[in-house]
Design a protein around this motif. Structure first.
Motif, mmCIF file in Angstrom:
data_model
loop_
_atom_site.group_PDB
_atom_site.id
_atom_site.type_symbol
_atom_site.label_atom_id
_atom_site.label_comp_id
_atom_site.label_asym_id
_atom_site.label_seq_id
_atom_site.Cartn_x
_atom_site.Cartn_y
_atom_site.Cartn_z
ATOM 1 N N GLY A 193 8.449 2.383 -10.877
ATOM 2 C CA GLY A 193 9.467 2.811 -9.937
ATOM 3 C C GLY A 193 10.173 4.028 -10.497
ATOM 4 N N PRO A 194 11.413 4.281 -10.035
ATOM 5 C CA PRO A 194 12.176 3.557 -9.004
ATOM 6 C C PRO A 194 11.668 3.894 -7.596
ATOM 7 N N ASN A 195 12.464 3.455 -6.597
ATOM 8 C CA ASN A 195 12.148 3.744 -5.202
ATOM 9 C C ASN A 195 10.769 3.210 -4.846
ATOM 10 N N CYS A 196 10.503 1.959 -5.223
ATOM 11 C CA CYS A 196 9.201 1.369 -4.954
ATOM 12 C C CYS A 196 9.385 0.009 -4.288
ATOM 13 N N GLU A 197 8.265 -0.601 -3.917
ATOM 14 C CA GLU A 197 8.314 -1.900 -3.256
ATOM 15 C C GLU A 197 7.897 -3.034 -4.178
ATOM 16 N N GLY A 198 7.577 -2.724 -5.444
ATOM 17 C CA GLY A 198 7.287 -3.773 -6.405
ATOM 18 C C GLY A 198 5.803 -4.029 -6.605
ATOM 19 N N ILE A 199 5.487 -5.196 -7.174
ATOM 20 C CA ILE A 199 4.107 -5.517 -7.534
ATOM 21 C C ILE A 199 3.731 -6.916 -7.066
ATOM 22 N N TRP A 200 2.414 -7.147 -6.980
ATOM 23 C CA TRP A 200 1.844 -8.475 -6.754
ATOM 24 C C TRP A 200 0.869 -8.757 -7.900
ATOM 25 N N SER A 201 0.838 -10.003 -8.341
ATOM 26 C CA SER A 201 -0.186 -10.492 -9.253
ATOM 27 C C SER A 201 -0.664 -11.816 -8.675
ATOM 28 N N VAL A 202 -1.742 -11.756 -7.888
ATOM 29 C CA VAL A 202 -2.099 -12.891 -7.028
ATOM 30 C C VAL A 202 -2.532 -14.104 -7.829
ATOM 31 N N ARG A 203 -3.357 -13.912 -8.855
ATOM 32 C CA ARG A 203 -3.812 -15.065 -9.634
ATOM 33 C C ARG A 203 -2.641 -15.737 -10.333
#
Length: 709
Positions: A141-151
């Motif tokens: 970031g900044p000014n982002c929507e974040g992260i996913w870690s599906v497992r």
């Protein structure tokens, strides 16, 4: 540095992004108790998806949020969480990052806006970067929507796409400079049941950037394809290095690039504080380092799912390999041929035995050659469909199979699906089933893809998507080590005033000759032309004018002393200086080429080669290569240009010395690298390529000095 918490005993060799994407504990700094707010959504999403790690809400306004204890500050936390999600006002973020570092948290995501994307936020961005570096905190970031870690069932984002109880896992990673597009792609692949493994919205990239994330993704066992959305790059040369790593590991990057037009570049700059390079540079760099470029979000989704699910074309044993077309209607044959040429998809030439076998089975009005016209009769007899399908698929030249249905497409597809799936499985090849405008439901399409069969709406989709599979296969085969940087000996110690003698020295260092030349500093006298053969060229010095032809400051084809004298007088009058020094050169004839080395703001040193003279502006016949480059890359580049046809000998002209042009191109690239940032551009226009075996001659050279920041 390792975490101060005894529960998070990462090894010293652990990559910092492991702590982020595999975090066993997270702090939500600035979290709200209201799940409808952007600052409350991340907690709701974590709980809903079933994250199993420790969650530490941080907000002095609350004692508890639901069943969780809320802490007044990062310092108050009972351990150093692996990762922190920062949702504070921009002015509070640098201090929060410093607090994370003091606590022992080494990874953070900053969702907050108000940094580079605003005029007043630039100073805050510098403070954030300083705090992150000083406290050894890796920041997305900044000014982002974040992260996913599906497992890991971890979604550190406020995005509505993560508001779900079930997460579908697939070896597809999403990296985007736009939060909205990251959310859209993850929403689509989750809603369809296809799934993904990781999502990273990198925002302004104040610290870590998209390439940092991609480099980490290449080491993961649940990544086969990376879907990338770019607006611009700060260190594009690293993308080239990482893309070559991806190619060696068999991981395909698919990219959608915005900001390609003048207006688009303005929009991208206002959104993320970047200035994007020209579309042509990205296009050529992507092609050379094995990145598949798509034109829209739907294509990005399609290509990502297809390349994740389907096999590449198999290696055929025949002499003329390619796609075999099992076509029931005859009307699509010409269309399919045109599409294959457009998308660089080879058509197989059937073996004689295959054509004879088909002719024996089918009616006389059918067409047994590829692409076929098998007629609707194959649908009236299941054995005939099975036998002809097997005959086409097992042809020694068949690498992939395109089954073209007619107006009963979906019904006939379902009736014959098991046969097509058996071909895909037994022969280990992609099978594409094309309709005439029909579309299967998403769940049925996904189930078919799991069996190796891709149903598509029409022939244009079929061939375009086969093109992606072929491009992936070619990328894997073309993988080769990057040529090491070569330092050129004999360079002048300093560039000085970039006068003509200095420029000639630069060309000589690159092994490139110039025409025989006289420097005219006084009156035009016969002695000044001694040793030069007519016809001659008179022009102003490079340091006096960049584009001499456009300004009328060069005269060519001068066949006598008197004509040279008149031309010199006209040029000096145009300059307003009767004593201006001029260059007199022997006139050279050959294929005109523009050859340029530039310092691109995104990718660093680049080589550009194309049709010279006014042709480069008239046709845009120019291609780019990242430096360092080699002779094979330059040769491949020339073959894609109109220039390639001219060099082979156009309209009776003799073939030109392509080998000399290739060598000169590589040397100019080495020269640019050896100057180590001292110049912004070295342009030879025109470079005359003489007949085969005669070399090249640089008629003019322009060097743009690097200006102080």
């Amino acid at each position: 540095m390792t975490s101060s918490s005894p529960a998070t005993n990462w090894s010293a060799e652990t990559h910092v992004l492991d702590r982020l994407f595999r975090a066993r504990s997270v702090a939500l700094v600035g979290v709200s108790s209201d799940p409808a707010k952007l600052t409350g959504a991340p907690l709701r999403n974590l709980l809903k998806t079933g994250y199993q790690g420790a969650i530490y809400p941080v907000n002095p306004r609350y004692e508890r949020i639901g069943d969780l204890r809320c802490f007044g500050s990062i310092e108050d936390l009972p351990e150093a969480p692996d990762a922190a999600l920062i949702m504070l006002g921009a002015k509070q973020v640098p201090q929060a990052i410093e607090d994370c570092g003091r606590k022992g948290t080494q990874a953070a995501i900053v969702l907050s806006s108000g940094f580079e994307e605003t005029t007043e936020g630039a100073a805050l961005a510098r403070q954030l970067a300083t705090a992150a570096a000083a406290n050894r905190v890796a920041v997305i970031g900044p000014n982002c929507e974040g992260i996913w870690s599906v497992r890991n069932r971890m979604v550190l984002t406020f995005g509505s796409a993560a508001n779900r109880e079930q997460l579908h896992h697939a070896p597809l990673a999403v990296v985007s400079q736009s939060g909205a597009i990251a959310g859209a792609i993850s929403r689509h692949v989750q809603d369809s049941g296809f799934g993904c493994s990781y999502v990273a919205s990198v925002g302004n990239e104040t610290c870590l950037d998209a390439v940092d994330v991609i480099e980490w993704l290449l080491q993961q066992d649940d990544v086969k394809v990376i879907a990338l959305f770019l607006e611009g790059l700060k260190r594009g040369h690293r993308l080239v290095e990482v893309a070559n790593q991806a190619r060696r590991r068999g991981i395909q990057i698919v990219a959608l690039k915005s900001g390609n037009t003048a207006l688009g570049r303005i929009a991208a700059g206002s959104h993320t504080g970047k200035i994007a390079s020209a579309e042509a540079i990205y296009r050529d760099v992507f092609r050379q380092c094995g990145i598949i470029q798509v034109e829209g979000i739907n294509e990005l989704l399609e290509a990502s799912e297809i390349l994740t699910s389907l096999r590449r074309p198999r290696r055929a044993s025949g002499a003329s390999p390619g796609v075999a077309v099992f076509s029931i209607p005859g009307g699509t044959r010409a269309l399919t041929v045109d599409l294959c040429e457009k998308h660089n998809v080879p058509l197989a030439t059937f073996d004689t035995a295959t054509e004879k076998g088909l002719a024996d089975l089918l009616p006389s009005f059918s067409r047994a050659a590829n692409p076929t016209d098998l007629t609707g009769q194959v649908l009236s007899d299941p054995d005939l469909f099975r036998n002809t399908l097997a005959m086409v698929a097992t042809d020694p030249n068949c690498e992939a199979l395109l089954v073209q249905f007619a107006n009963r497409g979906p019904a006939d597809f379902r009736e014959n699906f098991d046969r097509m799936a058996a071909v895909a499985e037994d022969l280990e090849m992609p099978v594409v089933a094309s309709f005439l405008g029909d579309l299967l439901p998403a769940h049925e399409r996904r189930a078919a893809m799991e069996k190796g069969v891709l149903p598509v709406r029409e022939p244009a989709d079929a061939v375009r998507q086969l093109g992606w599979l072929y491009e992936t296969a070619r990328n894997a085969e073309a993988s080769r080590p990057t040529r090491p940087r070569k330092v050129m000996p004999g360079l002048p110690g300093g560039l000085g005033s970039l006068s003509w003698p200095t420029l000639v020295n630069l060309l000589e260092a690159a092994g490139i000759e110039v025409p025989r030349t006289a420097l005219l500093t006084g009156r035009v006298e016969p002695l000044a032309l001694a040793g030069l053969a007519f016809p001659l060229v008179v022009k102003v010095l490079p340091e006096h004018a960049d584009h001499k032809t456009e300004l009328g400051l060069v005269e060519v084809g001068l066949h006598s002393f008197e004509v040279v004298e008149e031309a010199a007088n006209r040029l000096r009058k145009a300059l307003g200086n009767p004593d201006a020094p001029l260059l007199i050169q022997e006139m050279v004839r050959g294929v005109e080429v523009v050859l340029s080395a530039i310092a691109d703001p995104d990718f660093g040193p680049m080589l550009a080669v194309g049709t010279g003279g006014t042709g480069v502006e008239l046709w845009g016949d120019l291609a780019y290569l990242p430096l360092p480059t080699d002779e094979a890359a330059v040769t491949s580049c020339l073959e894609r240009l109109k220039l390639g046809r001219l060099l082979k000998g156009f309209r009776g002209r003799p073939p030109a010395d392509v080998e000399a042009l290739v060598r000169a191109s590589v040397r100019l690239g080495d020269l640019m690298l050896s100057l180590d940032g001292k110049v912004m551009q070295i342009e030879i226009n025109p470079l005359f390529v003489l007949p085969a075996g005669s070399g090249v001659v640089a008629a003019d050279i322009l060097v743009r000095d690097r200006q102080p920041d």
